[in-house]
Write a protein that holds these residues in place. Structure first.
Motif, PDB file in Angstrom:
ATOM      1  N   VAL A  25       6.357  -9.280  15.310  1.00  0.00           N
ATOM      2  CA  VAL A  25       5.568  -8.841  14.161  1.00  0.00           C
ATOM      3  C   VAL A  25       5.423  -9.990  13.172  1.00  0.00           C
ATOM      4  O   VAL A  25       4.326 -10.281  12.689  1.00  0.00           O
ATOM      5  CB  VAL A  25       6.221  -7.609  13.482  1.00  0.00           C
ATOM      6  CG1 VAL A  25       5.554  -7.318  12.137  1.00  0.00           C
ATOM      7  CG2 VAL A  25       6.130  -6.397  14.392  1.00  0.00           C
ATOM      8  N   ILE A  26       6.530 -10.661  12.884  1.00  0.00           N
ATOM      9  CA  ILE A  26       6.509 -11.750  11.895  1.00  0.00           C
ATOM     10  C   ILE A  26       5.737 -12.955  12.412  1.00  0.00           C
ATOM     11  O   ILE A  26       4.874 -13.489  11.725  1.00  0.00           O
ATOM     12  CB  ILE A  26       7.948 -12.157  11.512  1.00  0.00           C
ATOM     13  CG1 ILE A  26       8.624 -11.012  10.761  1.00  0.00           C
ATOM     14  CG2 ILE A  26       7.957 -13.432  10.673  1.00  0.00           C
ATOM     15  CD1 ILE A  26      10.119 -11.183  10.589  1.00  0.00           C
ATOM     16  N   ASN A  27       6.028 -13.387  13.633  1.00  0.00           N
ATOM     17  CA  ASN A  27       5.441 -14.627  14.150  1.00  0.00           C
ATOM     18  C   ASN A  27       4.165 -14.438  14.956  1.00  0.00           C
ATOM     19  O   ASN A  27       3.320 -15.315  14.983  1.00  0.00           O
ATOM     20  CB  ASN A  27       6.459 -15.380  15.006  1.00  0.00           C
ATOM     21  CG  ASN A  27       7.652 -15.824  14.198  1.00  0.00           C
ATOM     22  OD1 ASN A  27       7.508 -16.226  13.062  1.00  0.00           O
ATOM     23  ND2 ASN A  27       8.835 -15.723  14.765  1.00  0.00           N
ATOM     24  N   GLY A  28       4.046 -13.315  15.623  1.00  0.00           N
ATOM     25  CA  GLY A  28       2.895 -13.117  16.489  1.00  0.00           C
ATOM     26  C   GLY A  28       1.775 -12.331  15.865  1.00  0.00           C
ATOM     27  O   GLY A  28       0.760 -12.088  16.481  1.00  0.00           O
ATOM     28  N   LYS A  29       1.993 -11.880  14.634  1.00  0.00           N
ATOM     29  CA  LYS A  29       0.998 -11.095  13.914  1.00  0.00           C
ATOM     30  C   LYS A  29       0.569  -9.869  14.723  1.00  0.00           C
ATOM     31  O   LYS A  29      -0.608  -9.540  14.812  1.00  0.00           O
ATOM     32  CB  LYS A  29      -0.182 -11.973  13.525  1.00  0.00           C
ATOM     33  CG  LYS A  29       0.227 -13.102  12.600  1.00  0.00           C
ATOM     34  CD  LYS A  29      -0.964 -13.807  12.031  1.00  0.00           C
ATOM     35  CE  LYS A  29      -0.688 -14.877  11.040  1.00  0.00           C
ATOM     36  NZ  LYS A  29       0.506 -15.562  10.931  1.00  0.00           N
ATOM     37  N   MET A  30       1.562  -9.217  15.337  1.00  0.00           N
ATOM     38  CA  MET A  30       1.355  -7.986  16.097  1.00  0.00           C
ATOM     39  C   MET A  30       1.685  -6.799  15.213  1.00  0.00           C
ATOM     40  O   MET A  30       2.510  -6.917  14.316  1.00  0.00           O
ATOM     41  CB  MET A  30       2.340  -7.965  17.275  1.00  0.00           C
ATOM     42  CG  MET A  30       1.749  -8.132  18.613  1.00  0.00           C
ATOM     43  SD  MET A  30       3.066  -8.018  19.849  1.00  0.00           S
ATOM     44  CE  MET A  30       2.520  -9.332  20.888  1.00  0.00           C
ATOM     45  N   SER A  31       1.084  -5.670  15.492  1.00  0.00           N
ATOM     46  CA  SER A  31       1.461  -4.458  14.771  1.00  0.00           C
ATOM     47  C   SER A  31       2.852  -4.044  15.243  1.00  0.00           C
ATOM     48  O   SER A  31       3.247  -4.365  16.372  1.00  0.00           O
ATOM     49  CB  SER A  31       0.464  -3.336  15.052  1.00  0.00           C
ATOM     50  OG  SER A  31       0.655  -2.839  16.362  1.00  0.00           O
ATOM     51  N   PRO A  32       3.619  -3.316  14.421  1.00  0.00           N
ATOM     52  CA  PRO A  32       4.941  -2.868  14.853  1.00  0.00           C
ATOM     53  C   PRO A  32       4.896  -2.044  16.143  1.00  0.00           C
ATOM     54  O   PRO A  32       5.755  -2.203  17.011  1.00  0.00           O
ATOM     55  CB  PRO A  32       5.438  -2.032  13.678  1.00  0.00           C
ATOM     56  CG  PRO A  32       4.751  -2.626  12.493  1.00  0.00           C
ATOM     57  CD  PRO A  32       3.382  -3.020  13.014  1.00  0.00           C
ATOM     58  N   ALA A  33       3.887  -1.196  16.309  1.00  0.00           N
ATOM     59  CA  ALA A  33       3.784  -0.388  17.531  1.00  0.00           C
ATOM     60  C   ALA A  33       3.550  -1.263  18.758  1.00  0.00           C
ATOM     61  O   ALA A  33       4.186  -1.083  19.804  1.00  0.00           O
ATOM     62  CB  ALA A  33       2.673   0.644  17.398  1.00  0.00           C
ATOM     63  N   ASP A  34       2.644  -2.235  18.642  1.00  0.00           N
ATOM     64  CA  ASP A  34       2.390  -3.148  19.755  1.00  0.00           C
ATOM     65  C   ASP A  34       3.618  -3.996  20.061  1.00  0.00           C
ATOM     66  O   ASP A  34       3.935  -4.257  21.215  1.00  0.00           O
ATOM     67  CB  ASP A  34       1.195  -4.066  19.447  1.00  0.00           C
ATOM     68  CG  ASP A  34      -0.132  -3.323  19.453  1.00  0.00           C
ATOM     69  OD1 ASP A  34      -0.200  -2.222  20.040  1.00  0.00           O
ATOM     70  OD2 ASP A  34      -1.096  -3.849  18.865  1.00  0.00           O
ATOM     71  N   ALA A  35       4.318  -4.406  19.014  1.00  0.00           N
ATOM     72  CA  ALA A  35       5.512  -5.228  19.199  1.00  0.00           C
ATOM     73  C   ALA A  35       6.613  -4.442  19.920  1.00  0.00           C
ATOM     74  O   ALA A  35       7.291  -4.979  20.794  1.00  0.00           O
ATOM     75  CB  ALA A  35       6.015  -5.741  17.860  1.00  0.00           C
ATOM     76  N   LYS A  36       6.778  -3.158  19.588  1.00  0.00           N
ATOM     77  CA  LYS A  36       7.797  -2.341  20.266  1.00  0.00           C
ATOM     78  C   LYS A  36       7.476  -2.212  21.755  1.00  0.00           C
ATOM     79  O   LYS A  36       8.353  -2.334  22.606  1.00  0.00           O
ATOM     80  CB  LYS A  36       7.895  -0.953  19.630  1.00  0.00           C
ATOM     81  CG  LYS A  36       8.579  -0.953  18.302  1.00  0.00           C
ATOM     82  CD  LYS A  36       8.591   0.432  17.706  1.00  0.00           C
ATOM     83  CE  LYS A  36       9.137   0.414  16.301  1.00  0.00           C
ATOM     84  NZ  LYS A  36       9.089   1.709  15.648  1.00  0.00           N
ATOM     85  N   ASN A  37       6.209  -1.959  22.059  1.00  0.00           N
ATOM     86  CA  ASN A  37       5.813  -1.841  23.463  1.00  0.00           C
ATOM     87  C   ASN A  37       5.997  -3.160  24.197  1.00  0.00           C
ATOM     88  O   ASN A  37       6.447  -3.190  25.338  1.00  0.00           O
ATOM     89  CB  ASN A  37       4.372  -1.350  23.579  1.00  0.00           C
ATOM     90  CG  ASN A  37       4.221   0.090  23.156  1.00  0.00           C
ATOM     91  OD1 ASN A  37       5.167   0.874  23.252  1.00  0.00           O
ATOM     92  ND2 ASN A  37       3.060   0.446  22.663  1.00  0.00           N
ATOM     93  N   ARG A  38       5.663  -4.264  23.545  1.00  0.00           N
ATOM     94  CA  ARG A  38       5.824  -5.580  24.167  1.00  0.00           C
ATOM     95  C   ARG A  38       7.309  -5.913  24.347  1.00  0.00           C
ATOM     96  O   ARG A  38       7.702  -6.471  25.370  1.00  0.00           O
ATOM     97  CB  ARG A  38       5.136  -6.656  23.329  1.00  0.00           C
ATOM     98  CG  ARG A  38       5.254  -8.044  23.894  1.00  0.00           C
ATOM     99  CD  ARG A  38       4.511  -8.187  25.233  1.00  0.00           C
ATOM    100  NE  ARG A  38       4.680  -9.533  25.727  1.00  0.00           N
ATOM    101  CZ  ARG A  38       5.086  -9.854  26.954  1.00  0.00           C
ATOM    102  NH1 ARG A  38       5.307  -8.912  27.843  1.00  0.00           N
ATOM    103  NH2 ARG A  38       5.233 -11.098  27.306  1.00  0.00           N
TER     104      ARG A  38
END
Length: 161
Positions: A25-38
């Motif tokens: 989320v911090i470095n990849g500018k992903m949403s928290p939901a996308d980051a959890k799935n990733r």
């Protein structure tokens, strides 16, 4: 600076999946939901037999959305992590009026968490799954929680061992 020693690079009290997701989320500018799935996808790619989960959903109830939709939240977590779960904590949670938002861990049966549904999902994954009652301040609270769990599991047809 990039630390090479895992003891200085990772927070030992924060679940690894959360640390991975937070970084994305911090470095990849992903949403928290996308980051959890990733993060879950990355954990699957590790493909290690001993990469397992100690399930403690109350610790993940960190906002009103999860609190008021606890059943859907726990079902989602159990679906995602089911095959990796090796033990579970059980306790309750209550939104108290002390602060704007104060979620308080409670002994089983004194909060609003869907403990019956959680135990049913645990039973579906593994009827012999170890389940622990935790974070009670007095011995009697443990006894009261166990008594509540015995009555609850009996009423929903689960054999508490």
């Amino acid at each position: 600076m990039i630390f090479q020693d895992p003891l200085t690079a990772l927070d030992p009290i924060m679940p690894i999946g959360k640390q991975i997701a937070e970084t994305m989320v911090i470095n990849g500018k992903m949403s928290p939901a996308d980051a959890k799935n990733r993060a879950l996808q990355l954990m699957e790619e590790v493909d290690r037999e001993n990469f397992l989960v100690h399930m403690d959903p109350i610790n993940w109830v960190t906002d009103p959305k999860k609190y008021f939709n606890a059943e859907a939240f726990v079902e989602h977590c159990m679906k995602l992590l089911g095959g990796k779960i090796r033990s579970c904590h059980v306790k309750d949670i209550l939104l108290t009026p002390e602060l704007t938002l104060h979620l308080k861990e409670m002994r089983c049966g004194e909060g609003t968490f869907p403990i019956g549904r959680y135990l049913s999902l645990i039973e579906e994954i593994d009827p012999d799954m170890p389940v622990f009652v935790e974070h009670m301040s007095q011995h009697q609270e443990y006894l009261d929680s166990i008594q509540y769990l015995r009555k609850l599991t009996e009423s929903i047809g689960i054999n508490l061992r």
